[in-house]
Design a protein around this motif. Structure first.
Motif, mmCIF file in Angstrom:
data_model
loop_
_atom_site.group_PDB
_atom_site.id
_atom_site.type_symbol
_atom_site.label_atom_id
_atom_site.label_comp_id
_atom_site.label_asym_id
_atom_site.label_seq_id
_atom_site.Cartn_x
_atom_site.Cartn_y
_atom_site.Cartn_z
ATOM 1 N N PRO A 1 -44.280 -34.501 12.891
ATOM 2 C CA PRO A 1 -45.292 -34.597 11.834
ATOM 3 C C PRO A 1 -46.160 -33.346 11.842
ATOM 4 N N HIS A 2 -46.304 -32.721 10.722
ATOM 5 C CA HIS A 2 -46.988 -31.423 10.665
ATOM 6 C C HIS A 2 -48.477 -31.524 10.991
ATOM 7 N N ASP A 3 -49.049 -32.724 10.905
ATOM 8 C CA ASP A 3 -50.479 -32.852 11.156
ATOM 9 C C ASP A 3 -50.808 -33.200 12.600
ATOM 10 N N ALA A 4 -49.777 -33.448 13.447
ATOM 11 C CA ALA A 4 -50.115 -34.002 14.751
ATOM 12 C C ALA A 4 -49.259 -33.502 15.897
ATOM 13 N N ARG A 5 -48.124 -32.892 15.650
ATOM 14 C CA ARG A 5 -47.224 -32.588 16.745
ATOM 15 C C ARG A 5 -47.481 -31.198 17.290
ATOM 16 N N GLY A 6 -47.799 -31.119 18.552
ATOM 17 C CA GLY A 6 -48.043 -29.834 19.185
ATOM 18 C C GLY A 6 -48.143 -30.016 20.677
ATOM 19 N N THR A 7 -48.637 -29.005 21.353
ATOM 20 C CA THR A 7 -48.806 -29.049 22.804
ATOM 21 C C THR A 7 -50.123 -28.386 23.160
ATOM 22 N N LEU A 8 -50.823 -28.974 24.114
ATOM 23 C CA LEU A 8 -52.065 -28.418 24.642
ATOM 24 C C LEU A 8 -51.784 -27.750 25.977
ATOM 25 N N TYR A 9 -52.468 -26.638 26.246
ATOM 26 C CA TYR A 9 -52.248 -25.876 27.476
ATOM 27 C C TYR A 9 -53.586 -25.505 28.123
ATOM 28 N N ILE A 10 -53.556 -25.364 29.448
ATOM 29 C CA ILE A 10 -54.684 -24.822 30.198
ATOM 30 C C ILE A 10 -54.143 -23.766 31.153
ATOM 31 N N ASP A 11 -54.746 -22.584 31.118
ATOM 32 C CA ASP A 11 -54.369 -21.473 31.991
ATOM 33 C C ASP A 11 -55.068 -21.653 33.336
ATOM 34 N N MET A 12 -54.297 -21.993 34.376
ATOM 35 C CA MET A 12 -54.880 -22.334 35.664
ATOM 36 C C MET A 12 -55.273 -21.112 36.490
ATOM 37 N N GLU A 13 -54.790 -19.936 36.126
ATOM 38 C CA GLU A 13 -55.300 -18.718 36.759
ATOM 39 C C GLU A 13 -56.722 -18.459 36.295
ATOM 40 N N LYS A 14 -56.942 -18.664 35.009
ATOM 41 C CA LYS A 14 -58.281 -18.503 34.441
ATOM 42 C C LYS A 14 -59.233 -19.547 35.019
ATOM 43 N N VAL A 15 -58.759 -20.788 35.140
ATOM 44 C CA VAL A 15 -59.595 -21.851 35.712
ATOM 45 C C VAL A 15 -59.970 -21.510 37.150
ATOM 46 N N TYR A 16 -59.001 -21.002 37.926
ATOM 47 C CA TYR A 16 -59.295 -20.658 39.319
ATOM 48 C C TYR A 16 -60.408 -19.618 39.406
ATOM 49 N N ARG A 17 -60.379 -18.625 38.532
ATOM 50 C CA ARG A 17 -61.413 -17.590 38.552
ATOM 51 C C ARG A 17 -62.783 -18.159 38.207
ATOM 52 N N LYS A 18 -62.826 -19.240 37.437
ATOM 53 C CA LYS A 18 -64.089 -19.820 36.984
ATOM 54 C C LYS A 18 -64.611 -20.925 37.894
ATOM 55 N N HIS B 1 -49.907 -28.580 30.924
ATOM 56 C CA HIS B 1 -49.795 -28.870 29.499
ATOM 57 C C HIS B 1 -49.814 -30.367 29.255
ATOM 58 N N MET B 2 -49.997 -30.732 27.983
ATOM 59 C CA MET B 2 -49.989 -32.121 27.562
ATOM 60 C C MET B 2 -49.550 -32.170 26.105
ATOM 61 N N SER B 3 -48.645 -33.089 25.774
ATOM 62 C CA SER B 3 -48.236 -33.239 24.390
ATOM 63 C C SER B 3 -49.342 -33.919 23.592
ATOM 64 N N THR B 4 -49.417 -33.602 22.315
ATOM 65 C CA THR B 4 -50.365 -34.302 21.450
ATOM 66 C C THR B 4 -49.766 -35.640 21.033
ATOM 67 N N ALA B 5 -50.618 -36.586 20.704
ATOM 68 C CA ALA B 5 -50.167 -37.935 20.385
ATOM 69 C C ALA B 5 -49.502 -37.982 19.007
ATOM 70 N N VAL B 6 -48.471 -38.809 18.904
ATOM 71 C CA VAL B 6 -47.815 -39.061 17.625
ATOM 72 C C VAL B 6 -48.356 -40.370 17.067
ATOM 73 N N LYS B 7 -48.811 -40.345 15.819
ATOM 74 C CA LYS B 7 -49.402 -41.529 15.217
ATOM 75 C C LYS B 7 -48.358 -42.618 15.005
ATOM 76 N N PRO B 8 -48.753 -43.893 15.062
ATOM 77 C CA PRO B 8 -47.812 -44.992 14.829
ATOM 78 C C PRO B 8 -47.086 -44.830 13.496
ATOM 79 N N GLY B 9 -45.775 -45.033 13.526
ATOM 80 C CA GLY B 9 -44.973 -44.925 12.319
ATOM 81 C C GLY B 9 -44.439 -43.541 12.038
ATOM 82 N N GLN B 10 -44.923 -42.515 12.758
ATOM 83 C CA GLN B 10 -44.431 -41.159 12.538
ATOM 84 C C GLN B 10 -43.249 -40.871 13.455
ATOM 85 N N HIS B 11 -42.320 -40.063 12.971
ATOM 86 C CA HIS B 11 -41.141 -39.703 13.745
ATOM 87 C C HIS B 11 -41.357 -38.375 14.478
ATOM 88 N N SER B 12 -40.797 -38.304 15.653
ATOM 89 C CA SER B 12 -40.916 -37.090 16.460
ATOM 90 C C SER B 12 -39.660 -36.939 17.321
#
Length: 296
Positions: A131-148, A266-277
Protein backbone atom coordinates in the motif's frame (compact mmCIF):
# COMPACT_ATOMS: atom_id res chain seq x y z
CA UNK A 1 28.16 11.95 -6.37
CA UNK A 2 29.96 8.82 -7.64
CA UNK A 3 29.73 7.92 -11.32
CA UNK A 4 30.95 4.95 -13.38
CA UNK A 5 29.62 5.06 -16.93
CA UNK A 6 25.86 5.42 -16.39
CA UNK A 7 25.79 4.42 -12.71
CA UNK A 8 25.30 7.31 -10.31
CA UNK A 9 25.41 7.16 -6.50
CA UNK A 10 23.84 10.18 -4.82
CA UNK A 11 25.01 10.58 -1.24
CA UNK A 12 22.47 11.42 1.49
CA UNK A 13 22.42 14.78 3.27
CA UNK A 14 24.97 15.20 6.06
CA UNK A 15 24.28 13.02 9.12
CA UNK A 16 21.61 11.04 7.23
CA UNK A 17 21.67 7.48 5.90
CA UNK A 18 20.84 6.04 2.50
CA UNK A 19 22.45 6.62 -0.89
CA UNK A 20 20.36 6.56 -4.07
CA UNK A 21 21.72 4.46 -6.96
CA UNK A 22 20.45 5.18 -10.47
CA UNK A 23 21.44 4.59 -14.07
CA UNK A 24 21.89 0.81 -13.97
CA UNK A 25 19.99 -2.40 -14.57
CA UNK A 26 21.51 -4.98 -12.23
CA UNK A 27 20.48 -7.75 -14.64
CA UNK A 28 22.95 -6.39 -17.20
CA UNK A 29 25.96 -6.30 -14.86
CA UNK A 30 28.38 -9.20 -15.00
CA UNK A 31 29.65 -10.67 -11.75
CA UNK A 32 33.00 -8.87 -12.14
CA UNK A 33 31.57 -5.48 -13.13
CA UNK A 34 33.19 -2.63 -11.15
CA UNK A 35 29.77 -1.24 -10.25
CA UNK A 36 29.26 -4.02 -7.69
CA UNK A 37 32.29 -2.88 -5.68
CA UNK A 38 31.13 0.72 -5.86
CA UNK A 39 27.80 -0.34 -4.41
CA UNK A 40 29.44 -2.45 -1.69
CA UNK A 41 31.56 0.54 -0.70
CA UNK A 42 28.45 2.73 -0.64
CA UNK A 43 26.70 0.31 1.73
CA UNK A 44 29.59 0.58 4.19
CA UNK A 45 29.83 4.34 3.82
CA UNK A 46 26.12 5.25 3.82
CA UNK A 47 24.69 2.29 5.80
CA UNK A 48 21.98 1.72 3.17
CA UNK A 49 21.54 2.03 -0.57
CA UNK A 50 18.39 2.21 -2.69
CA UNK A 51 18.82 0.97 -6.27
CA UNK A 52 16.01 2.57 -8.26
CA UNK A 53 13.91 1.24 -11.15
CA UNK A 54 14.77 -2.47 -11.06
CA UNK A 55 12.71 -5.20 -12.73
CA UNK A 56 13.65 -8.60 -11.33
CA UNK A 57 12.00 -11.98 -11.38
CA UNK A 58 12.79 -14.38 -8.54
CA UNK A 59 15.77 -16.01 -10.28
CA UNK A 60 17.25 -12.63 -11.19
CA UNK A 61 16.86 -11.42 -7.62
CA UNK A 62 18.79 -14.42 -6.31
CA UNK A 63 21.46 -13.91 -8.97
CA UNK A 64 21.81 -10.25 -7.98
CA UNK A 65 22.40 -11.28 -4.37
CA UNK A 66 25.07 -13.77 -5.49
CA UNK A 67 26.92 -11.02 -7.32
CA UNK A 68 27.03 -8.92 -4.14
CA UNK A 69 27.96 -11.72 -1.71
CA UNK A 70 26.68 -15.06 -0.43
CA UNK A 71 22.88 -15.41 -0.12
CA UNK A 72 21.49 -16.75 3.13
CA UNK A 73 18.97 -19.59 3.32
CA UNK A 74 16.96 -18.75 6.43
CA UNK A 75 16.90 -21.59 8.95
CA UNK A 76 13.06 -21.84 9.06
CA UNK A 77 11.58 -23.17 5.83
CA UNK A 78 8.09 -21.71 6.35
CA UNK A 79 9.53 -18.32 5.28
CA UNK A 80 10.99 -19.71 2.03
CA UNK A 81 9.77 -18.98 -1.47
CA UNK A 82 8.57 -22.35 -2.81
CA UNK A 83 11.05 -22.34 -5.72
CA UNK A 84 13.88 -20.25 -4.31
CA UNK A 85 14.81 -20.98 -0.67
CA UNK A 86 17.14 -17.98 -0.61
CA UNK A 87 14.10 -15.69 -0.80
CA UNK A 88 12.40 -14.96 2.52
CA UNK A 89 8.76 -14.11 1.81
CA UNK A 90 6.79 -11.65 3.92
CA UNK A 91 3.23 -11.74 2.63
CA UNK A 92 -0.43 -11.66 3.63
CA UNK A 93 -1.56 -12.69 0.12
CA UNK A 94 -2.63 -16.27 -0.62
CA UNK A 95 -1.41 -17.73 -3.93
CA UNK A 96 -3.59 -20.34 -5.63
CA UNK A 97 -5.39 -20.67 -2.33
CA UNK A 98 -2.19 -21.47 -0.47
CA UNK A 99 -0.33 -19.53 2.20
CA UNK A 100 3.15 -18.49 1.01
CA UNK A 101 5.68 -17.09 3.46
CA UNK A 102 4.74 -15.38 6.71
CA UNK A 103 2.60 -12.29 7.34
CA UNK A 104 3.28 -9.44 9.77
CA UNK A 105 7.06 -9.89 9.92
CA UNK A 106 9.48 -7.56 11.64
CA UNK A 107 7.12 -5.05 13.25
CA UNK A 108 9.50 -4.44 16.16
CA UNK A 109 12.99 -2.96 16.45
CA UNK A 110 15.62 -5.56 15.58
CA UNK A 111 18.62 -6.40 13.47
CA UNK A 112 18.33 -9.52 11.36
CA UNK A 113 19.76 -12.66 12.92
CA UNK A 114 21.52 -11.05 15.90
CA UNK A 115 20.38 -14.23 17.71
CA UNK A 116 22.82 -16.29 15.60
CA UNK A 117 26.51 -16.85 16.29
CA UNK A 118 27.32 -15.47 12.83
CA UNK A 119 24.83 -12.60 12.33
CA UNK A 120 23.67 -11.55 8.87
CA UNK A 121 25.91 -8.95 7.21
CA UNK A 122 23.39 -7.29 4.89
CA UNK A 123 19.68 -7.44 4.23
CA UNK A 124 18.10 -6.70 0.86
CA UNK A 125 14.39 -6.09 0.31
CA UNK A 126 12.56 -6.11 -3.02
CA UNK A 127 8.87 -5.21 -2.49
CA UNK A 128 6.25 -6.89 -4.66
CA UNK A 129 2.88 -5.55 -3.45
CA UNK A 130 2.49 -2.72 -0.99
CA UNK A 131 0.00 0.00 0.00
CA UNK A 132 1.53 3.29 -1.08
CA UNK A 133 0.38 5.10 2.06
CA UNK A 134 1.79 2.72 4.64
CA UNK A 135 4.44 0.27 3.48
CA UNK A 136 8.01 1.10 4.35
CA UNK A 137 10.81 0.47 6.81
CA UNK A 138 12.11 2.47 9.76
CA UNK A 139 15.83 2.55 10.58
CA UNK A 140 18.10 3.72 13.40
CA UNK A 141 21.84 4.24 12.88
CA UNK A 142 23.44 2.63 15.93
CA UNK A 143 26.87 4.14 15.31
CA UNK A 144 25.26 7.56 15.60
CA UNK A 145 23.35 6.46 18.72
CA UNK A 146 26.57 5.20 20.32
CA UNK A 147 28.23 8.59 19.81
CA UNK A 148 25.24 10.31 21.46
CA UNK A 149 24.98 8.04 24.51
CA UNK A 150 25.04 9.85 27.84
CA UNK A 151 28.09 9.01 29.94
CA UNK A 152 26.34 6.62 32.33
CA UNK A 153 24.94 4.53 29.47
CA UNK A 154 28.27 4.54 27.64
CA UNK A 155 29.94 3.28 30.83
CA UNK A 156 27.30 0.55 31.02
CA UNK A 157 27.81 -0.79 27.48
CA UNK A 158 31.54 -0.35 26.98
CA UNK A 159 33.13 -3.81 27.45
CA UNK A 160 29.71 -5.36 28.22
CA UNK A 161 28.36 -8.57 26.66
CA UNK A 162 24.73 -8.90 25.56
CA UNK A 163 22.71 -12.11 25.28
CA UNK A 164 20.58 -12.38 22.13
CA UNK A 165 17.75 -14.90 21.67
CA UNK A 166 14.99 -15.33 19.10
CA UNK A 167 12.45 -17.51 20.93
CA UNK A 168 9.91 -14.83 21.73
CA UNK A 169 9.65 -13.77 18.07
CA UNK A 170 8.96 -17.28 16.79
CA UNK A 171 6.02 -17.49 14.34
CA UNK A 172 3.72 -20.44 15.05
CA UNK A 173 3.19 -22.68 12.00
CA UNK A 174 0.87 -25.52 11.02
CA UNK A 175 3.29 -28.22 12.17
CA UNK A 176 3.12 -26.80 15.72
CA UNK A 177 -0.47 -27.92 16.27
CA UNK A 178 -0.76 -30.18 19.35
CA UNK A 179 2.67 -29.15 20.63
CA UNK A 180 2.97 -27.43 23.99
CA UNK A 181 4.62 -24.05 24.44
CA UNK A 182 7.45 -25.78 26.28
CA UNK A 183 8.03 -28.10 23.32
CA UNK A 184 8.14 -25.15 20.96
CA UNK A 185 10.60 -23.26 23.17
CA UNK A 186 12.79 -26.33 23.52
CA UNK A 187 12.88 -26.79 19.75
CA UNK A 188 13.72 -23.18 18.94
CA UNK A 189 16.39 -23.18 21.67
CA UNK A 190 17.93 -26.25 20.05
CA UNK A 191 17.84 -24.72 16.56
CA UNK A 192 19.20 -21.30 17.58
CA UNK A 193 20.40 -21.29 21.19
CA UNK A 194 21.01 -17.89 22.84
CA UNK A 195 24.31 -16.29 21.85
CA UNK A 196 26.71 -13.69 23.26
CA UNK A 197 27.86 -10.59 21.37
CA UNK A 198 29.69 -7.45 22.53
CA UNK A 199 27.38 -4.56 23.37
CA UNK A 200 29.72 -2.37 21.30
CA UNK A 201 31.18 -3.84 18.13
CA UNK A 202 33.81 -2.53 15.71
CA UNK A 203 32.93 -2.57 12.03
CA UNK A 204 35.37 -4.85 10.16
CA UNK A 205 35.69 -2.45 7.21
CA UNK A 206 35.28 1.07 8.59
CA UNK A 207 36.53 0.49 12.16
CA UNK A 208 33.64 2.52 13.59
CA UNK A 209 32.24 1.60 17.00
CA UNK A 210 28.57 0.64 16.96
CA UNK A 211 26.07 -0.06 19.73
CA UNK A 212 24.86 -3.61 19.06
CA UNK A 213 21.62 -4.43 20.83
CA UNK A 214 17.94 -4.26 19.97
CA UNK A 215 14.56 -4.62 21.63
CA UNK A 216 13.58 -7.59 19.46
CA UNK A 217 16.35 -10.04 20.33
CA UNK A 218 18.58 -8.62 23.10
CA UNK A 219 17.36 -10.23 26.30
CA UNK A 220 20.05 -9.51 28.91
CA UNK A 221 23.33 -7.82 29.69
CA UNK A 222 25.65 -10.45 31.06
CA UNK A 223 26.43 -10.11 34.78
CA UNK A 224 23.38 -8.07 35.75
CA UNK A 225 20.49 -9.36 37.86
CA UNK A 226 17.02 -9.76 36.36
CA UNK A 227 15.88 -6.54 38.03
CA UNK A 228 18.96 -4.62 36.87
CA UNK A 229 18.50 -5.91 33.31
CA UNK A 230 14.86 -4.89 33.23
CA UNK A 231 15.71 -1.35 34.26
CA UNK A 232 18.91 -0.86 32.24
CA UNK A 233 17.64 -2.37 28.99
CA UNK A 234 14.46 -0.29 29.23
CA UNK A 235 16.57 2.85 29.63
CA UNK A 236 18.79 1.93 26.70
CA UNK A 237 15.86 1.12 24.40
CA UNK A 238 14.10 4.34 25.33
CA UNK A 239 17.18 6.33 24.35
CA UNK A 240 17.83 4.32 21.16
CA UNK A 241 14.27 4.66 19.89
CA UNK A 242 13.90 8.40 20.32
CA UNK A 243 12.06 9.94 17.35
CA UNK A 244 15.04 12.07 16.35
CA UNK A 245 17.09 8.89 15.73
CA UNK A 246 14.57 7.33 13.32
CA UNK A 247 14.89 7.39 9.52
CA UNK A 248 11.98 6.21 7.37
CA UNK A 249 12.18 4.86 3.84
CA UNK A 250 8.86 4.61 1.99
CA UNK A 251 8.91 2.11 -0.88
CA UNK A 252 8.63 3.15 -4.50
CA UNK A 253 7.91 0.80 -7.38
CA UNK A 254 11.13 -0.89 -8.51
CA UNK A 255 13.19 -0.12 -5.39
CA UNK A 256 15.86 -2.63 -4.40
CA UNK A 257 17.20 -1.67 -0.98
CA UNK A 258 20.24 -3.10 0.77
CA UNK A 259 21.54 -2.21 4.23
CA UNK A 260 24.29 -3.16 6.66
CA UNK A 261 22.94 -4.90 9.77
CA UNK A 262 26.01 -3.91 11.75
CA UNK A 263 25.01 -0.25 11.59
CA UNK A 264 21.23 -0.34 11.44
CA UNK A 265 18.37 -1.69 13.46
CA UNK A 266 15.06 -1.62 11.65
CA UNK A 267 11.31 -2.12 11.96
CA UNK A 268 8.64 -2.60 9.31
CA UNK A 269 5.75 -0.16 9.23
CA UNK A 270 2.30 -1.53 10.02
CA UNK A 271 -0.06 -2.66 7.26
CA UNK A 272 -3.64 -1.52 7.80
CA UNK A 273 -6.38 -4.18 8.07
CA UNK A 274 -7.62 -5.23 4.65
CA UNK A 275 -4.52 -4.01 2.79
CA UNK A 276 -2.30 -6.40 0.86
CA UNK A 277 1.45 -6.55 1.32
CA UNK A 278 4.14 -8.80 -0.12
CA UNK A 279 7.89 -8.37 -0.17
CA UNK A 280 10.91 -10.52 -0.93
CA UNK A 281 13.99 -10.50 1.26
CA UNK A 282 17.40 -12.02 0.74
CA UNK A 283 20.04 -11.95 3.43
CA UNK A 284 23.59 -11.54 2.14
CA UNK A 285 26.90 -12.38 3.80
CA UNK A 286 29.82 -10.22 2.71
CA UNK A 287 33.50 -11.24 2.75
CA UNK A 288 34.14 -10.03 6.31
CA UNK A 289 33.44 -11.24 9.84
CA UNK A 290 30.41 -9.49 11.30
CA UNK A 291 32.63 -7.53 13.68
CA UNK A 292 36.31 -7.30 14.48
CA UNK A 293 37.33 -10.13 16.76
CA UNK A 294 34.56 -12.53 15.69
CA UNK A 295 35.99 -15.74 14.24
CA UNK A 296 34.27 -16.69 10.98
Amino acid sequence: MTTTETLQIQSPPKDQIGAIVTGIDVNELGADAPQWQLMRDAIYRHRLIVIRDQQLDESQYVECARKLGRPQVYFQSNYHHPNHPEIFVSSNIAENGQKVGVARTGHYWHTDCSFEQQPLSWTSIYPQVFPHDARGTLYIDMEKVYRKLPDHLRDLVDDAVVIHAGQLRYKVQASDIDRSLQELLDRINEEVPPVRHPAVIEHPVTGEKILYLNRGFSVAIEGLSHEENTAKLAELFEFIERPEHIHEHAWSEGDLIIWDNRFLIHMSTAVKPGQHSKSYRIGIYDDHPFYRGLVR
